[in-house]
Scaffold this active site. Structure first.
Site, PDB file in Angstrom:
ATOM      1  N   LYS A   1      11.275  15.149  13.768  1.00  0.00           N
ATOM      2  CA  LYS A   1      10.308  14.598  13.700  1.00  0.00           C
ATOM      3  C   LYS A   1      10.487  13.480  12.259  1.00  0.00           C
ATOM      4  CE  LYS A   1       7.769  18.230  12.525  1.00  0.00           C
ATOM      5  NZ  LYS A   1       8.902  19.155  12.817  1.00  0.00           N
ATOM      6  N   THR A   2      11.491  13.742  11.359  1.00  0.00           N
ATOM      7  CA  THR A   2      11.828  12.842  10.331  1.00  0.00           C
ATOM      8  C   THR A   2      12.700  11.576  11.077  1.00  0.00           C
ATOM      9  OG1 THR A   2      11.873  14.752   8.903  1.00  0.00           O
ATOM     10  CG2 THR A   2      12.828  12.863   8.095  1.00  0.00           C
TER      11      THR A   2
ATOM     12  N   ASP B   1       5.452  14.351   5.722  1.00  0.00           N
ATOM     13  CA  ASP B   1       5.846  15.710   6.167  1.00  0.00           C
ATOM     14  C   ASP B   1       4.972  16.685   6.011  1.00  0.00           C
ATOM     15  OD1 ASP B   1       7.448  17.126   7.712  1.00  0.00           O
ATOM     16  OD2 ASP B   1       9.101  17.304   6.468  1.00  0.00           O
TER      17      ASP B   1
ATOM     18  N   THR C   1       3.843  21.002  11.642  1.00  0.00           N
ATOM     19  CA  THR C   1       4.541  22.282  12.640  1.00  0.00           C
ATOM     20  C   THR C   1       3.182  22.831  13.143  1.00  0.00           C
ATOM     21  OG1 THR C   1       4.633  23.525  10.587  1.00  0.00           O
ATOM     22  CG2 THR C   1       6.569  22.693  11.529  1.00  0.00           C
TER      23      THR C   1
ATOM     24  N   ARG D   1      18.754  20.758  15.005  1.00  0.00           N
ATOM     25  CA  ARG D   1      19.128  20.833  13.682  1.00  0.00           C
ATOM     26  C   ARG D   1      20.292  22.250  13.740  1.00  0.00           C
ATOM     27  NH1 ARG D   1      14.809  21.069  10.042  1.00  0.00           N
ATOM     28  NH2 ARG D   1      15.260  18.962   9.394  1.00  0.00           N
TER      29      ARG D   1
HETATM   30  P1  ADP Z   1      12.379  17.731  11.746  1.00  0.00           P
HETATM   31  O1  ADP Z   1      11.943  16.597  10.977  1.00  0.00           O
HETATM   32  O2  ADP Z   1      11.345  17.778  12.835  1.00  0.00           O
HETATM   33  O3  ADP Z   1      12.370  19.075  10.915  1.00  0.00           O
HETATM   34  P2  ADP Z   1      14.920  16.102  11.742  1.00  0.00           P
HETATM   35  O4  ADP Z   1      14.274  14.942  12.339  1.00  0.00           O
HETATM   36  O5  ADP Z   1      15.103  16.225  10.281  1.00  0.00           O
HETATM   37  O6  ADP Z   1      13.660  17.305  12.114  1.00  0.00           O
HETATM   38  O7  ADP Z   1      15.931  16.522  12.609  1.00  0.00           O
HETATM   39  C1  ADP Z   1      17.197  17.409  12.282  1.00  0.00           C
HETATM   40  C2  ADP Z   1      18.436  17.231  12.860  1.00  0.00           C
HETATM   41  O8  ADP Z   1      18.563  17.263  14.028  1.00  0.00           O
HETATM   42  C3  ADP Z   1      18.971  15.671  12.102  1.00  0.00           C
HETATM   43  O9  ADP Z   1      20.082  15.709  11.811  1.00  0.00           O
HETATM   44  C4  ADP Z   1      18.927  15.043  13.586  1.00  0.00           C
HETATM   45  O10 ADP Z   1      20.092  14.138  13.609  1.00  0.00           O
HETATM   46  C5  ADP Z   1      18.972  15.873  14.409  1.00  0.00           C
HETATM   47  N1  ADP Z   1      18.172  15.580  15.637  1.00  0.00           N
HETATM   48  C6  ADP Z   1      16.918  15.849  15.961  1.00  0.00           C
HETATM   49  N2  ADP Z   1      16.532  15.122  17.010  1.00  0.00           N
HETATM   50  C7  ADP Z   1      17.476  14.716  17.469  1.00  0.00           C
HETATM   51  C8  ADP Z   1      17.803  13.978  19.016  1.00  0.00           C
HETATM   52  N3  ADP Z   1      16.691  13.784  19.682  1.00  0.00           N
HETATM   53  N4  ADP Z   1      18.701  13.379  19.049  1.00  0.00           N
HETATM   54  C9  ADP Z   1      19.986  13.497  18.442  1.00  0.00           C
HETATM   55  N5  ADP Z   1      19.804  14.448  17.138  1.00  0.00           N
HETATM   56  C10 ADP Z   1      18.506  14.978  16.636  1.00  0.00           C
END
Ligand code: ADP
Length: 357
Positions: A77-78, A122, A171, A230
């Site tokens: 998401k981030t 977030d 979430t 992640r």
């Molecule tokens: P969230 O905000 O949903 O908790 P993040 O965006 O921080 O998740 O993602 C966590 C990690 O996973 C990051 O380091 C990102 O590089 C990796 N990641 C997430 N989605 C992908 C994707 N579709 N392709 C490649 N890497 C991803």
């Protein structure tokens, strides 16, 4: 990019398979984030829809509609919020619901935004009520009323805001009040990733981290990553350490499996806590049903830990079921731990095999 507060869910509690970010993740994830939509792996539907929203806005030379992203921690998401900003050529400001306790906190952020800036919020479901109400007006009319003074003498001073794009992440989409949900022009539901997609994430990250990995090695890590990029990236880093210390550096299937055994992450991504819960359920209670409190005492963990940390993944994997009479293990749980269910237990009910074709 500006960060107002550390983002993320609850602390990752030291588990290698926790979906929330820990301190090390926060430090290395920036380097692993895909920078544009073309680089973002999986989530085909969200990617396609978001691509249309952003292209259309660019075509109109307008600020993109507000975007809501819902899904479990660690699914990207981030990353997508940052991609929205990059694709729009706009700066991004990052903050989170728990960091905005007063409407004034939000007013301060909103009034300092530049035109077209992306505001990433977030855990938007954890914002305070007054801040949430201020956000409604800001999203719809790019305006807020700042209340000055207290009691009968308080006055509302209207404040014009530059157009901005809010990217909210949650979430728990179900916890968002409908008036807030309705103000987003686009909602993307993020799903857990298929093993093939995680393999691509792992190959991509291995390239960036300078790790040599063969396809079977990537598949081995993907299978243990609980559908979450992640976790895939975190397991890859631990496997890389092992490869560097114990082998010639190349990650193969055998090496990945040996490394993750050392870290007690099994072939399906269960860790020590998950297995302890399942083992207690199978060995001490014959597969259940057993109440959550009894099960937690048997494992020596808090009730909340078992319920919120271990169970969701066990349920998702079809290894444990929550029933009104208590927790029960499924036949898959017995099979996974290599145990045989006693006759007549819920776990002994077998699927009727398909006839030979
Ligand atoms: P969230 O905000 O949903 O908790 P993040 O965006 O921080 O998740 O993602 C966590 C990690 O996973 C990051 O380091 C990102 O590089 C990796 N990641 C997430 N989605 C992908 C994707 N579709 N392709 C490649 N890497 C991803």
């Amino acid at each position: 990019m500006t960060w107002d507060a550390p983002h993320g869910e609850e602390p990752a509690d030291g588990r290698l398979v926790a979906a929330a970010a820990d301190i090390e993740d926060a430090a290395v994830e920036a380097a692993l984030r895909p920078k544009d939509l073309a680089e973002f792996i999986g989530q085909e539907r969200v990617r396609e829809q978001l691509d249309l929203v952003l292209r259309a806005a660019r075509g109109r030379r307008a600020t993109a509609d507000h975007v809501l992203l819902s899904g479990a921690p660690g699914l990207g998401k981030t990353t997508l919020a940052m991609i929205v900003a990059a694709e729009m050529g706009a700066p991004i400001r990052v903050t989170s619901g728990p960091a905005i306790q007063h409407a004034g906190d939000l007013a301060a952020i909103l009034s300092s935004l530049q035109e077209g800036e992306v505001l990433f919020l977030d855990e938007i479901h954890r914002m305070s009520r007054p801040a949430e109400e201020m956000l409604y007006m800001a999203m719809e009319d790019f305006r807020v009323d700042v209340i000055v003074g207290k009691g009968p003498g308080a006055t509302a001073i209207p404040l014009e805001l530059p157009p901005f794009t809010l990217v909210g992440a949650t979430t728990r989409a179900g916890l968002l009040p409908p008036p807030l949900r309705d103000r987003f022009g686009f909602t993307g539901h993020m799903e857990f990733y298929a093993p093939r997609e995680l393999e691509r994430v792992i190959h991509r990250s291995a390239g960036l981290l300078d790790v040599t990995i063969d396809p079977a090695g990537a598949a081995e890590i993907a299978g243990r990553s609980r559908g979450t990029p992640r976790i895939a990236n975190r397991l890859l880093r631990r496997v890389r350490d092992y490869a560097q210390v114990k082998a010639d550096g190349e990650v193969t299937k055998e090496l990945a499996a040996r490394a993750l055994e050392v870290y007690e992450v099994d072939g399906r991504g269960l860790d020590r806590l998950d297995r302890a819960v399942l083992l207690a359920l199978l060995k001490l209670f014959g597969g259940g049903p057993v109440g959550l409190s009894t099960l937690s005492v048997a494992v020596g963990e808090e009730r909340e830990t078992v319920e919120e940390v271990a169970e969701p993944f066990l349920v998702r994997e079809g290894l444990l079921a929550r029933t009104p009479r208590g927790r029960i293990a499924t036949p898959a749980a017995w099979a996974h731990l290599g145990l045989v269910p006693p006759q007549g237990s819920p776990g002994s009910v077998r699927q009727t095999p398909l006839p030979d074709m």
